[in-house]
Design a protein around this motif. Structure first.
Motif, mmCIF file in Angstrom:
data_model
loop_
_atom_site.group_PDB
_atom_site.id
_atom_site.type_symbol
_atom_site.label_atom_id
_atom_site.label_comp_id
_atom_site.label_asym_id
_atom_site.label_seq_id
_atom_site.Cartn_x
_atom_site.Cartn_y
_atom_site.Cartn_z
ATOM 1 N N LEU A 1 34.831 54.724 43.176
ATOM 2 C CA LEU A 1 34.033 54.233 44.297
ATOM 3 C C LEU A 1 34.672 54.681 45.603
ATOM 4 C CD1 LEU A 1 33.191 50.637 43.056
ATOM 5 C CD2 LEU A 1 31.561 52.485 43.430
ATOM 6 N N VAL A 2 33.860 55.297 46.463
ATOM 7 C CA VAL A 2 34.352 55.828 47.735
ATOM 8 C C VAL A 2 33.596 55.166 48.874
ATOM 9 C CG1 VAL A 2 34.694 57.903 49.118
ATOM 10 C CG2 VAL A 2 34.775 58.044 46.616
ATOM 11 N N PRO A 3 34.298 54.553 49.834
ATOM 12 C CA PRO A 3 33.613 53.995 51.006
ATOM 13 C C PRO A 3 33.229 55.098 51.978
ATOM 14 C CG PRO A 3 35.964 53.707 51.234
ATOM 15 C CD PRO A 3 35.747 54.328 49.882
ATOM 16 N N ASP A 4 32.141 54.901 52.674
ATOM 17 C CA ASP A 4 31.706 55.857 53.687
ATOM 18 C C ASP A 4 32.473 55.563 54.975
ATOM 19 O OD1 ASP A 4 30.484 57.510 55.490
ATOM 20 O OD2 ASP A 4 28.430 56.944 54.968
ATOM 21 N N LEU A 5 33.587 56.251 55.157
ATOM 22 C CA LEU A 5 34.412 56.101 56.350
ATOM 23 C C LEU A 5 34.128 57.174 57.388
ATOM 24 C CD1 LEU A 5 37.718 55.255 54.488
ATOM 25 C CD2 LEU A 5 36.434 53.670 55.911
ATOM 26 N N ASP B 1 38.445 44.231 50.200
ATOM 27 C CA ASP B 1 39.792 43.779 50.564
ATOM 28 C C ASP B 1 40.849 44.721 50.001
ATOM 29 O OD1 ASP B 1 38.842 41.612 51.959
ATOM 30 O OD2 ASP B 1 39.132 40.180 50.322
ATOM 31 N N ARG B 2 40.701 45.112 48.739
ATOM 32 C CA ARG B 2 41.665 46.026 48.114
ATOM 33 C C ARG B 2 41.668 47.384 48.817
ATOM 34 N NH1 ARG B 2 40.048 46.702 42.157
ATOM 35 N NH2 ARG B 2 41.993 47.910 42.057
ATOM 36 N N MET B 3 40.484 47.877 49.138
ATOM 37 C CA MET B 3 40.400 49.169 49.801
ATOM 38 C C MET B 3 40.988 49.123 51.208
ATOM 39 S SD MET B 3 36.655 50.636 48.700
ATOM 40 C CE MET B 3 36.460 51.552 47.161
ATOM 41 N N SER B 4 40.757 48.036 51.915
ATOM 42 C CA SER B 4 41.295 47.899 53.262
ATOM 43 C C SER B 4 42.816 47.896 53.254
ATOM 44 C CB SER B 4 40.785 46.616 53.911
ATOM 45 O OG SER B 4 39.475 46.764 54.370
ATOM 46 N N VAL B 5 43.395 47.190 52.311
ATOM 47 C CA VAL B 5 44.851 47.156 52.199
ATOM 48 C C VAL B 5 45.380 48.551 51.891
ATOM 49 C CG1 VAL B 5 46.767 46.290 50.811
ATOM 50 C CG2 VAL B 5 44.972 44.729 51.557
ATOM 51 N N MET B 6 44.724 49.268 51.001
ATOM 52 C CA MET B 6 45.201 50.590 50.608
ATOM 53 C C MET B 6 45.029 51.596 51.747
ATOM 54 S SD MET B 6 46.658 52.500 48.475
ATOM 55 C CE MET B 6 46.693 51.360 47.085
ATOM 56 N N ALA C 1 43.044 50.759 40.632
ATOM 57 C CA ALA C 1 42.903 50.356 39.233
ATOM 58 C C ALA C 1 41.476 49.899 38.944
ATOM 59 C CB ALA C 1 43.889 49.232 38.915
ATOM 60 N N VAL C 2 40.962 50.316 37.806
ATOM 61 C CA VAL C 2 39.623 49.902 37.388
ATOM 62 C C VAL C 2 39.632 48.400 37.115
ATOM 63 C CG1 VAL C 2 37.838 50.188 35.629
ATOM 64 C CG2 VAL C 2 39.160 52.170 36.408
ATOM 65 N N SER C 3 38.588 47.719 37.548
ATOM 66 C CA SER C 3 38.468 46.277 37.348
ATOM 67 C C SER C 3 37.023 45.939 37.019
ATOM 68 C CB SER C 3 38.896 45.527 38.619
ATOM 69 O OG SER C 3 37.978 45.775 39.671
ATOM 70 N N ASP C 4 36.785 44.678 36.682
ATOM 71 C CA ASP C 4 35.400 44.244 36.462
ATOM 72 C C ASP C 4 34.559 44.456 37.722
ATOM 73 O OD1 ASP C 4 35.900 43.543 33.848
ATOM 74 O OD2 ASP C 4 36.221 41.414 34.292
ATOM 75 N N ASP C 5 35.175 44.275 38.889
ATOM 76 C CA ASP C 5 34.445 44.473 40.147
ATOM 77 C C ASP C 5 33.973 45.913 40.278
ATOM 78 O OD1 ASP C 5 34.883 41.830 40.834
ATOM 79 O OD2 ASP C 5 36.658 42.280 42.046
ATOM 80 N N THR C 6 34.857 46.870 40.030
ATOM 81 C CA THR C 6 34.452 48.262 40.165
ATOM 82 C C THR C 6 33.407 48.629 39.121
ATOM 83 O OG1 THR C 6 36.335 48.990 38.803
ATOM 84 C CG2 THR C 6 36.644 48.957 41.185
ATOM 85 N N ALA D 1 30.138 39.228 45.641
ATOM 86 C CA ALA D 1 31.526 38.768 45.520
ATOM 87 C C ALA D 1 32.432 39.903 45.063
ATOM 88 C CB ALA D 1 31.604 37.596 44.549
ATOM 89 N N ALA D 2 31.931 40.727 44.140
ATOM 90 C CA ALA D 2 32.705 41.883 43.680
ATOM 91 C C ALA D 2 32.960 42.848 44.829
ATOM 92 C CB ALA D 2 31.968 42.581 42.542
ATOM 93 N N TYR D 3 31.942 43.076 45.641
ATOM 94 C CA TYR D 3 32.091 43.966 46.802
ATOM 95 C C TYR D 3 33.159 43.441 47.756
ATOM 96 C CZ TYR D 3 31.076 46.592 51.024
ATOM 97 O OH TYR D 3 31.202 47.389 52.133
#
Length: 227
Positions: free
Chosen positions: A16-20, A211-216, A175-180, A204-206
């Protein structure tokens, strides 16, 4: 077959890639300029002697991996000039009530070997600028950062580009998760013209993934994951 064996057989990952927008494409450009300079030093026939790059960088390995990833990511990013002229982002992602819009995510497929090449390159480059500043490789890295300077403004520091490369790899290698998995399923089922509307579960998954993407990604990017 064990789970470990199955993991070893994976040659590509859904990511998953955010549109930055310009922020992400500029990082790609800077890293490409750095790796291009290293390749030029390695291939220079009239140099004072052989310039041997370590394995992750030699023979344009990391550069070729980066360019394949660039080709995949470019269609997922909306240039600022498009938005300035009133164009919409390429994929609209909205919350359950439809009253607010998220920063879009796109699901893409990236070769694991290319991700590994970026990680290895970041490690070697980082080790060089941290502990081997008197080497020819450190000199080439400094030249590469000069080449990566924007049209207007100063060149970034070597450490800055290397940190951005590491953060880019981390963003693509979460890392792959249920959210992804949930979000990839929703995006894969979506059309290309209608907005993707999340339900309360995928909303909720988003939020957790953002949050994970922002930290990274770092650099105070958290606010950019929600409109």
């Amino acid at each position: 077959m064990s789970n470990d064996d199955a993991a070893d057989d994976v040659v590509a990952r859904r990511v998953l890639v955010p549109d930055l927008g310009d922020e992400l494409t500029e990082v790609l450009r800077q890293v490409e300029e750095l790796l291009l300079t290293l390749a030029a030093w390695e291939e220079e026939p009239d140099g004072p002697g052989p310039f041997v790059l370590p394995a992750p960088l030699a023979g344009r390995c990391a550069l070729d991996a980066l360019r394949r990833i660039q080709d995949i990511l470019a269609p997922t990013q909306t240039p600022s000039e498009m938005l300035d002229h009133g164009a919409q982002v390429r994929l609209r992602l909205v919350g359950p009530d439809g009253r607010y819009e998220h920063m879009p995510l796109r699901a893409v497929t990236i070769a694991v070997a290319d991700l590994d090449a970026l990680a290895a390159a970041a490690a070697v480059l980082g080790h060089t600028v941290a502990t081997r500043t008197d080497t020819e490789l450190a000199e080439a890295i400094a030249a590469g950062t000069e080449a990566a300077a924007p049209t207007y403004g100063p060149a970034p520091a070597p450490r800055d580009i290397i940190e951005r490369l590491a953060r880019l790899h981390g963003l693509l290698d979460l890392a792959v998760s249920d959210d992804t998995r949930q979000l990839i399923t929703v995006l894969d089922r979506a059309g290309t013209t209608e907005p993707v509307v999340l339900d309360h579960t995928t909303e909720a998954a988003y939020q957790r993934l953002a949050d994970r993407m922002s930290v990274m990604w770092g650099g105070g990017a958290a606010s950019r994951f929600l409109y």
